[in-house]
Design a protein around this motif. Structure first.
Motif, PDB file in Angstrom:
ATOM      1  N   SER A  50      33.055  43.713  51.677  1.00 11.23           N
ATOM      2  CA  SER A  50      33.893  42.892  50.806  1.00 11.23           C
ATOM      3  C   SER A  50      35.377  43.011  51.128  1.00 11.23           C
ATOM      4  CB  SER A  50      33.661  43.296  49.345  1.00 11.23           C
ATOM      5  OG  SER A  50      33.985  44.670  49.144  1.00 11.23           O
ATOM      6  N   THR A  85      33.391  37.562  49.557  1.00 16.38           N
ATOM      7  CA  THR A  85      32.409  37.843  48.510  1.00 16.38           C
ATOM      8  C   THR A  85      31.019  37.990  49.109  1.00 16.38           C
ATOM      9  OG1 THR A  85      31.881  35.511  48.083  1.00 16.38           O
ATOM     10  CG2 THR A  85      33.749  36.476  46.860  1.00 16.38           C
ATOM     11  N   ASP A 101      30.502  41.382  44.222  1.00 16.90           N
ATOM     12  CA  ASP A 101      30.627  41.721  42.811  1.00 16.90           C
ATOM     13  C   ASP A 101      29.751  40.796  41.984  1.00 16.90           C
ATOM     14  OD1 ASP A 101      32.384  39.476  41.398  1.00 16.90           O
ATOM     15  OD2 ASP A 101      33.270  39.834  43.367  1.00 16.90           O
ATOM     16  N   ASN A 126      33.686  48.201  37.632  1.00 17.33           N
ATOM     17  CA  ASN A 126      34.469  47.498  38.648  1.00 17.33           C
ATOM     18  C   ASN A 126      35.912  47.989  38.653  1.00 17.33           C
ATOM     19  OD1 ASN A 126      36.408  45.391  37.314  1.00 17.33           O
ATOM     20  ND2 ASN A 126      34.505  45.234  36.139  1.00 17.33           N
ATOM     21  N   ALA A 226      30.211  46.410  40.391  1.00 15.31           N
ATOM     22  CA  ALA A 226      30.874  45.874  41.581  1.00 15.31           C
ATOM     23  C   ALA A 226      30.364  46.585  42.828  1.00 15.31           C
ATOM     24  CB  ALA A 226      32.387  46.011  41.467  1.00 15.31           C
ATOM     25  N   GLU A 227      30.821  46.096  43.976  1.00 19.19           N
ATOM     26  CA  GLU A 227      30.292  46.558  45.258  1.00 19.19           C
ATOM     27  C   GLU A 227      28.761  46.549  45.190  1.00 19.19           C
ATOM     28  OE1 GLU A 227      31.995  46.250  47.578  1.00 19.19           O
ATOM     29  OE2 GLU A 227      33.636  47.638  47.856  1.00 19.19           O
ATOM     30  N   THR A 228      28.243  45.441  44.682  1.00 23.91           N
ATOM     31  CA  THR A 228      26.799  45.317  44.540  1.00 23.91           C
ATOM     32  C   THR A 228      26.155  45.015  45.885  1.00 23.91           C
ATOM     33  OG1 THR A 228      27.074  42.989  43.951  1.00 23.91           O
ATOM     34  CG2 THR A 228      26.904  44.575  42.145  1.00 23.91           C
ATOM     35  N   THR A 315      26.970  43.524  31.922  1.00 25.85           N
ATOM     36  CA  THR A 315      27.366  42.615  32.994  1.00 25.85           C
ATOM     37  C   THR A 315      27.064  41.174  32.619  1.00 25.85           C
ATOM     38  OG1 THR A 315      27.030  44.307  34.695  1.00 25.85           O
ATOM     39  CG2 THR A 315      26.982  42.012  35.413  1.00 25.85           C
TER      40      THR A 315
END
Length: 352
Positions: A50, A85, A101, A126, A226-228, A315
């Motif tokens: 990302s 993304t 994210d 996040n 985040a950083e999924t 989320t």
């Protein structure tokens, strides 16, 4: 049945009807539903990052340099720098896995019916923030944004708009100033606030001698993961063994990163981001700060990358507040992570 579940059912039926694994969204050639293939390995995958190759991907650097990817069966894992993304790369087939994210992925699913799924999350909270100077605009609450100029990067514009929506602020009440990722416009007084990471630009500005104020999205209406780890539904259906192997190596790498933040910082500075001229103090501070987002009470109990039902719900509520309608079943599938931990229970205790 939800739209997402219908898509998955179709993908699984298609996989069962053919003797060949469909791999148009993957660069690997191994039959990843085969136990024999899993043992032999041979996967080559592209991982879309990302952001640039700074300390943010310490776990990936360690998984690569320490041989965890290789041990898991990969011939190669190509780390492609962002910013991105990852949605376009996944849908276009140039990436097999992406770190993204929940807002970007959820928006693509809700608005474009994108066949994407989150299978784990590096960051339990996040790191996004609206950064300001304490002796300047000092933006401490969402309401403080009204009437201000905020520097926002193109890739973060949708997320900033979601933040405004979640807090009931009309977009017309805030002037968005297009910026890049260097926070100089903030320190130069060109903008009142700057869309940033608490683990990155906020540290940069603070190390320059400024007292800062962080208006963190996670604490103000958008507590999303985040950083999924994101994949297409086709990859999820057809390459489960590969994805489980990837998650195993990721957990091993991030376990080491949590235990030794200097290791990840050194790999970023000396190897993976050697051409970026990274600052040693900032890089170490960033590595330490992100570990606070990677770990939580829930990860201590269930393992890294897990997303509890409570966090999934938070989320989904975050997305709904921003006008993005998606269900947990449409956004998440944690079955691979559960299987991986069931097969490797020792990895749950990353702090041990």
């Amino acid at each position: 049945m939800s739209i997402r579940l219908s898509r998955r059912a179709s993908a699984l039926a298609l996989a069962a009807a053919t003797t060949l694994v469909l791999a148009s969204c993957s660069s690997g050639s191994a039959d990843t539903d085969s136990g024999e293939a899993a043992e032999e390995g041979g996967w080559d995958v592209t991982l879309q990052l990302s952001w640039i190759k700074n300390e943010e991907f310490a776990g990936e650097y360690i998984a690569d340099s320490e041989g965890y990817y290789e041990e898991a069966g990969f011939d190669g894992v190509e780390l492609v720098a962002g910013p991105s993304t990852g949605v376009a790369e996944l849908l276009g087939g140039t990436a097999d896995i992406a770190l993204s994210d929940a807002v970007a992925v959820g928006t693509a699913i809700a608005n474009e019916d994108a066949p994407l799924t989150i299978i784990g999350a590096t960051f339990q909270a996040n790191p996004f923030t609206i950064l300001s100077l304490a002796d300047g605009a000092n933006l401490a609450t969402p309401e403080d944004l009204v009437g201000t100029q905020i520097g926002v990067q193109d890739s973060n514009l949708a997320l900033f708009q979601a933040f405004l929506a979640a807090n009931g602020i009309d977009e017309g009440d805030v002037e968005v100033v297009p910026v890049q990722y260097d926070p100089a416009p903030l320190t130069n007084g060109e903008v009142d606030g700057f869309f940033a990471y608490t683990t990155n630009e906020a540290i940069t500005v603070e190390l320059a001698g400024n007292e800062i104020t962080n208006l963190e999205l996670a604490q103000n209406g958008l507590p999303f993961v985040a950083e999924t780890v994101v994949v297409t539904d086709e990859t999820l259906a057809n390459e489960r063994d590969m994805l489980k192997a990837f998650l195993k190596a990721e957990v091993q790498g991030w376990s080491d990163a949590v235990a030794d933040p200097q290791l990840g910082a050194d790999l970023a500075m000396e190897t993976y981001g050697a051409d970026l001229d990274l600052d040693p103090e900032k890089t170490l501070r960033g590595s330490e700060a992100q570990n606070l987002l990677v770990t939580s009470d829930e990860t201590e109990e269930n393992g890294l990358f897990t997303i509890s039902e409570e966090l999934q719900s938070a989320t989904i509520d975050s997305l709904a507040g921003a006008g993005v309608e998606v269900t947990a079943d449409e956004l998440f599938d944690l079955s691979l992570l559960e299987e991986m931990y069931s097969e490797n229970p020792d990895l749950v205790d990353y702090a041990g």
